[in-house]
Design a protein around this motif. Sequence first.
Motif, PDB file in Angstrom:
ATOM      1  N   PHE A  49      57.787  44.648  35.553  1.00  0.00           N
ATOM      2  CA  PHE A  49      56.708  44.740  36.189  1.00  0.00           C
ATOM      3  C   PHE A  49      55.436  45.228  35.448  1.00  0.00           C
ATOM      4  CE2 PHE A  49      53.698  47.756  38.866  1.00  0.00           C
ATOM      5  CZ  PHE A  49      53.346  46.814  39.676  1.00  0.00           C
ATOM      6  N   VAL A  50      55.429  45.814  34.382  1.00  0.00           N
ATOM      7  CA  VAL A  50      54.432  45.920  33.507  1.00  0.00           C
ATOM      8  C   VAL A  50      53.881  44.254  32.648  1.00  0.00           C
ATOM      9  CG1 VAL A  50      53.917  47.204  31.060  1.00  0.00           C
ATOM     10  CG2 VAL A  50      55.084  48.274  32.908  1.00  0.00           C
ATOM     11  N   GLY A  51      55.166  43.743  32.428  1.00  0.00           N
ATOM     12  CA  GLY A  51      54.744  42.282  31.848  1.00  0.00           C
ATOM     13  C   GLY A  51      53.951  41.427  32.976  1.00  0.00           C
ATOM     14  N   TYR A  52      54.391  41.564  34.235  1.00  0.00           N
ATOM     15  CA  TYR A  52      53.723  40.946  35.332  1.00  0.00           C
ATOM     16  C   TYR A  52      52.379  41.386  35.477  1.00  0.00           C
ATOM     17  CZ  TYR A  52      52.443  40.594  40.281  1.00  0.00           C
ATOM     18  OH  TYR A  52      52.107  40.478  41.530  1.00  0.00           O
ATOM     19  N   MET A  53      52.259  42.850  35.577  1.00  0.00           N
ATOM     20  CA  MET A  53      50.692  43.270  35.642  1.00  0.00           C
ATOM     21  C   MET A  53      49.782  43.005  34.568  1.00  0.00           C
ATOM     22  SD  MET A  53      50.544  44.678  38.708  1.00  0.00           S
ATOM     23  CE  MET A  53      49.275  45.913  38.550  1.00  0.00           C
ATOM     24  N   PHE A  54      50.379  42.879  33.219  1.00  0.00           N
ATOM     25  CA  PHE A  54      49.877  42.632  32.038  1.00  0.00           C
ATOM     26  C   PHE A  54      49.158  41.294  32.287  1.00  0.00           C
ATOM     27  CE2 PHE A  54      49.560  40.526  28.005  1.00  0.00           C
ATOM     28  CZ  PHE A  54      48.813  41.154  27.081  1.00  0.00           C
ATOM     29  N   GLY A  55      50.089  40.346  32.558  1.00  0.00           N
ATOM     30  CA  GLY A  55      49.522  38.830  32.622  1.00  0.00           C
ATOM     31  C   GLY A  55      48.293  38.795  33.773  1.00  0.00           C
ATOM     32  N   LEU A  56      48.496  39.390  34.793  1.00  0.00           N
ATOM     33  CA  LEU A  56      47.199  39.484  35.879  1.00  0.00           C
ATOM     34  C   LEU A  56      46.145  40.274  35.304  1.00  0.00           C
ATOM     35  CD1 LEU A  56      49.356  40.471  39.253  1.00  0.00           C
ATOM     36  CD2 LEU A  56      48.687  38.139  38.430  1.00  0.00           C
ATOM     37  N   ALA A  57      46.163  41.470  34.668  1.00  0.00           N
ATOM     38  CA  ALA A  57      45.151  42.202  34.263  1.00  0.00           C
ATOM     39  C   ALA A  57      44.261  41.414  33.252  1.00  0.00           C
ATOM     40  CB  ALA A  57      45.416  43.575  33.665  1.00  0.00           C
ATOM     41  N   THR A  59      44.739  31.806  30.893  1.00  0.00           N
ATOM     42  CA  THR A  59      46.057  31.263  30.978  1.00  0.00           C
ATOM     43  C   THR A  59      47.014  31.686  30.236  1.00  0.00           C
ATOM     44  OG1 THR A  59      45.063  29.032  31.726  1.00  0.00           O
ATOM     45  CG2 THR A  59      47.209  28.925  31.040  1.00  0.00           C
ATOM     46  N   SER A  60      46.672  31.870  28.718  1.00  0.00           N
ATOM     47  CA  SER A  60      47.522  32.583  27.851  1.00  0.00           C
ATOM     48  C   SER A  60      48.109  33.870  28.288  1.00  0.00           C
ATOM     49  CB  SER A  60      46.965  32.393  26.481  1.00  0.00           C
ATOM     50  OG  SER A  60      46.520  31.425  25.945  1.00  0.00           O
ATOM     51  N   SER A  61      47.250  34.697  28.855  1.00  0.00           N
ATOM     52  CA  SER A  61      47.596  35.957  29.370  1.00  0.00           C
ATOM     53  C   SER A  61      48.471  35.822  30.248  1.00  0.00           C
ATOM     54  CB  SER A  61      46.281  36.544  29.820  1.00  0.00           C
ATOM     55  OG  SER A  61      45.254  36.919  28.991  1.00  0.00           O
ATOM     56  N   LEU A  62      48.545  35.170  31.194  1.00  0.00           N
ATOM     57  CA  LEU A  62      49.446  34.739  32.271  1.00  0.00           C
ATOM     58  C   LEU A  62      50.821  34.447  31.498  1.00  0.00           C
ATOM     59  CD1 LEU A  62      47.376  33.012  34.972  1.00  0.00           C
ATOM     60  CD2 LEU A  62      48.136  35.231  35.262  1.00  0.00           C
ATOM     61  N   VAL A  63      50.886  33.696  30.550  1.00  0.00           N
ATOM     62  CA  VAL A  63      51.868  32.995  30.033  1.00  0.00           C
ATOM     63  C   VAL A  63      52.894  34.050  29.437  1.00  0.00           C
ATOM     64  CG1 VAL A  63      52.852  31.460  28.114  1.00  0.00           C
ATOM     65  CG2 VAL A  63      51.167  30.762  30.069  1.00  0.00           C
ATOM     66  N   VAL A  64      51.788  34.864  28.487  1.00  0.00           N
ATOM     67  CA  VAL A  64      52.516  35.930  27.635  1.00  0.00           C
ATOM     68  C   VAL A  64      53.171  37.115  28.236  1.00  0.00           C
ATOM     69  CG1 VAL A  64      51.720  37.951  26.290  1.00  0.00           C
ATOM     70  CG2 VAL A  64      50.823  35.587  25.635  1.00  0.00           C
ATOM     71  N   GLY A  65      52.451  37.267  29.612  1.00  0.00           N
ATOM     72  CA  GLY A  65      52.899  38.514  30.415  1.00  0.00           C
ATOM     73  C   GLY A  65      54.170  38.273  31.200  1.00  0.00           C
ATOM     74  N   PHE A  66      53.944  36.875  31.998  1.00  0.00           N
ATOM     75  CA  PHE A  66      55.033  36.355  32.789  1.00  0.00           C
ATOM     76  C   PHE A  66      56.153  35.932  32.052  1.00  0.00           C
ATOM     77  CE2 PHE A  66      52.255  34.937  36.424  1.00  0.00           C
ATOM     78  CZ  PHE A  66      51.738  36.385  36.598  1.00  0.00           C
ATOM     79  N   TYR A  67      56.183  35.495  30.827  1.00  0.00           N
ATOM     80  CA  TYR A  67      57.197  35.020  29.848  1.00  0.00           C
ATOM     81  C   TYR A  67      58.100  36.480  29.655  1.00  0.00           C
ATOM     82  CZ  TYR A  67      60.141  33.230  25.973  1.00  0.00           C
ATOM     83  OH  TYR A  67      61.122  32.826  25.036  1.00  0.00           O
ATOM     84  N   TYR A  68      57.386  37.549  29.301  1.00  0.00           N
ATOM     85  CA  TYR A  68      57.955  38.784  29.122  1.00  0.00           C
ATOM     86  C   TYR A  68      58.686  39.442  30.267  1.00  0.00           C
ATOM     87  CZ  TYR A  68      58.682  43.457  27.697  1.00  0.00           C
ATOM     88  OH  TYR A  68      59.222  44.857  27.536  1.00  0.00           O
ATOM     89  N   ALA A  69      58.393  39.392  31.434  1.00  0.00           N
ATOM     90  CA  ALA A  69      58.751  39.865  32.562  1.00  0.00           C
ATOM     91  C   ALA A  69      59.948  38.948  32.917  1.00  0.00           C
ATOM     92  CB  ALA A  69      57.918  39.839  33.808  1.00  0.00           C
ATOM     93  N   ALA A  70      59.920  37.720  32.672  1.00  0.00           N
ATOM     94  CA  ALA A  70      61.079  36.620  33.031  1.00  0.00           C
ATOM     95  C   ALA A  70      62.347  36.818  32.158  1.00  0.00           C
ATOM     96  CB  ALA A  70      60.530  35.396  33.274  1.00  0.00           C
ATOM     97  N   ASN A  71      61.975  37.217  30.878  1.00  0.00           N
ATOM     98  CA  ASN A  71      62.814  37.086  29.926  1.00  0.00           C
ATOM     99  C   ASN A  71      63.226  38.508  29.311  1.00  0.00           C
ATOM    100  OD1 ASN A  71      63.419  34.128  28.792  1.00  0.00           O
ATOM    101  ND2 ASN A  71      61.235  34.379  29.205  1.00  0.00           N
ATOM    102  N   TYR A  72      62.803  39.767  30.100  1.00  0.00           N
ATOM    103  CA  TYR A  72      62.980  40.841  29.700  1.00  0.00           C
ATOM    104  C   TYR A  72      64.741  41.336  29.398  1.00  0.00           C
ATOM    105  CZ  TYR A  72      63.534  45.850  30.039  1.00  0.00           C
ATOM    106  OH  TYR A  72      63.922  47.334  29.675  1.00  0.00           O
ATOM    107  N   LYS A  73      65.521  40.640  30.180  1.00  0.00           N
ATOM    108  CA  LYS A  73      66.975  41.213  30.119  1.00  0.00           C
ATOM    109  C   LYS A  73      67.348  40.311  28.811  1.00  0.00           C
ATOM    110  CE  LYS A  73      67.775  41.716  35.034  1.00  0.00           C
ATOM    111  NZ  LYS A  73      68.660  40.943  36.148  1.00  0.00           N
TER     112      LYS A  73
END
Length: 635
Positions: A51-59, A87-101
């Motif tokens: 969730f933090v990665g997702y919100m990082f991307g948005l913020a 765009t880079s912010s969204l990529v960085v945050g969403f990639y972390y959220a998607a690959n956290y496991k």
Amino acid sequence: MSTESDTKFRRLPTGWDFFSRAILLVMTLSGLAWGGQLHNLLNVNIYVSQFVGYMFGLAFCLIFLLTPAFRHASKILLPWYDKLLSTSSLVVGFYYAANYKEFLRATGPNFTNIILGVIALLLIIEAVRRLVGWVLVGIVVFFIFTTIFGYYLNMHAVGVSWRDWVYMLYTDESAMFGIVLKTMITIVLPFFVFGTFVNRLGGGQALVDFSLALMGRFTGGPAKVAVIASSLFGTISGSSIVNAATTGVVTIPLMKNVGYKPEFAAGVEAAASTGGTLMPPVMGLTAFLIAEFLEISYMTVVIAALVPAILYYLSLFLQTHLQAQAKGLTGLPQEKIPPLKESFLKVIPFAIPLFVIVYALMVMHVDLPRAGFLCAASALSVVLFQKNGYKKLRNLPAMLMEAGRSFLNIAAIGGGANLVIGGMILTGLAVQFSSMILAFSGGHLTLLLIFGGLSCIILGMGMPAFVGYIVLAILIAPALVEAGITPLAAHIFIMYYGVLAPITPPVCVTVYVTQTIAGSEFWATASASLRLAVGAYVLPWVFVFDNGLLIMGSPMNIIITILRSSLGILTLGVAFEGYWRQKIGMGKRVLLVVSSAGLLVPFFAANIGGLCILAIFIFYTRKAKASEAAVKLNC
């Protein structure tokens, strides 16, 4: 809180403006949904780090969309590089959220992870530069170099290559997306929504009006209004800067109108706004964080922090009163004072959210994200007590977006703080930092407190109280506890000195705000704010050496400690203000400082000595005043 007209944000073209507003709403509502545990209600398994990665991307996407790169850059056009950074912010945050496991399995660095880590690092530094300024950038960069090269400087035991360092910083849940951002996103964001709701529904003005009705008619009334209003509003806002900007625009002109010098008026507001984050029950969110760190009850923290906060405001209150007496100032005319009953009735509804949060934490025992959600939701109930209040709900989307914009500063600061803490944890420097402070002090508790206090002020520069507290709780508090200081006293000590950073030169951001409103000279204002806030610098030393001030220990010791500390801190206020019934000379002021020190230290002989000096001072002051009156009468 930021507003629609906040000049640091862009006025985007129609399409981009719609896009940014949509993301603002999504980000703010997502924060509230997490606090309300919507994911659990929907039976969706989401890790907090995801969730933090997702919100990082948005913020961070919003930061680069809304904030120009330079002060004089266009606030209408959106340049290509900011589109790229968003765009880079969204990529960085969403990639972390998607690959956290996948990161949890610690598969090791690869090209993608390293590139994204470098990009995330640069995004955070640039966001901090745009929204906070070069001071915090300098602190972050200094600690980055320290964590990378500290091994070669014999500062810590773990040496890592820059490649591994970037990989760990990006993928480890204790680093870039670690404790500070987690706290900001899951706990602070709902409270920002709460603060915005209260402010937009008239809470700030209601508190000022109530303070005016209560104190406006008395000697130096506007200054006392500033003290009371700031103490009430500060515990909600969580920021001395926001507090000063919100209440200062009303109180500072009033103080100037009745005769206070501009620098004194600005100093009063700066000192009062700073104290707001020390005042329970919310303490600018720090009360909750102390309870979390120490794993103690929230009420234990509130009870411990109450007496020092009251003593600080009593000292400030006395100093404003003495200044008014010295200058022969009066209160406000009756026509400028709101009716007390009407003002009281208007302010009562705004106490509902505070009651809700105390009840939620003490009785329901909910976690902090849920408490923040309940607090924000209950703030909307204020409209039920206002005439045509339901019409204000039409502005709900605008209020949510305003809260989101206010949060962007905190997201940038949280990202920068995570770079500091994460790098130090990963390389072992966090543990070494406490050892270094202990080594510098040579085992002397007084020197340790001096080094610790200075470190708190330096690390607290440019950070809101709750962000600074998290950093200090990890880096400074362990050294104090290891030296034998009670854990709760140690954490409240670092909270006080972290809070004092915004009014301590040379940075003192809160002073910049108040002196701008007052039109006063900066250094004169900084000097006045330091003089008025002297109680906040001294009180932490008192409760570190005698926990009775924190309501700890035997009942008799607690009572004695509170009484002598009250007398000591008020005596210190008189000494620094230089007036008691008449102007006090420098020699007598020094004696009062000695008396205050004698009353504040936990030694019986010193207490008796301090009390004797104070009694002699009062006796001779009364005698001199009586002689002066007799001379005037004979004349």
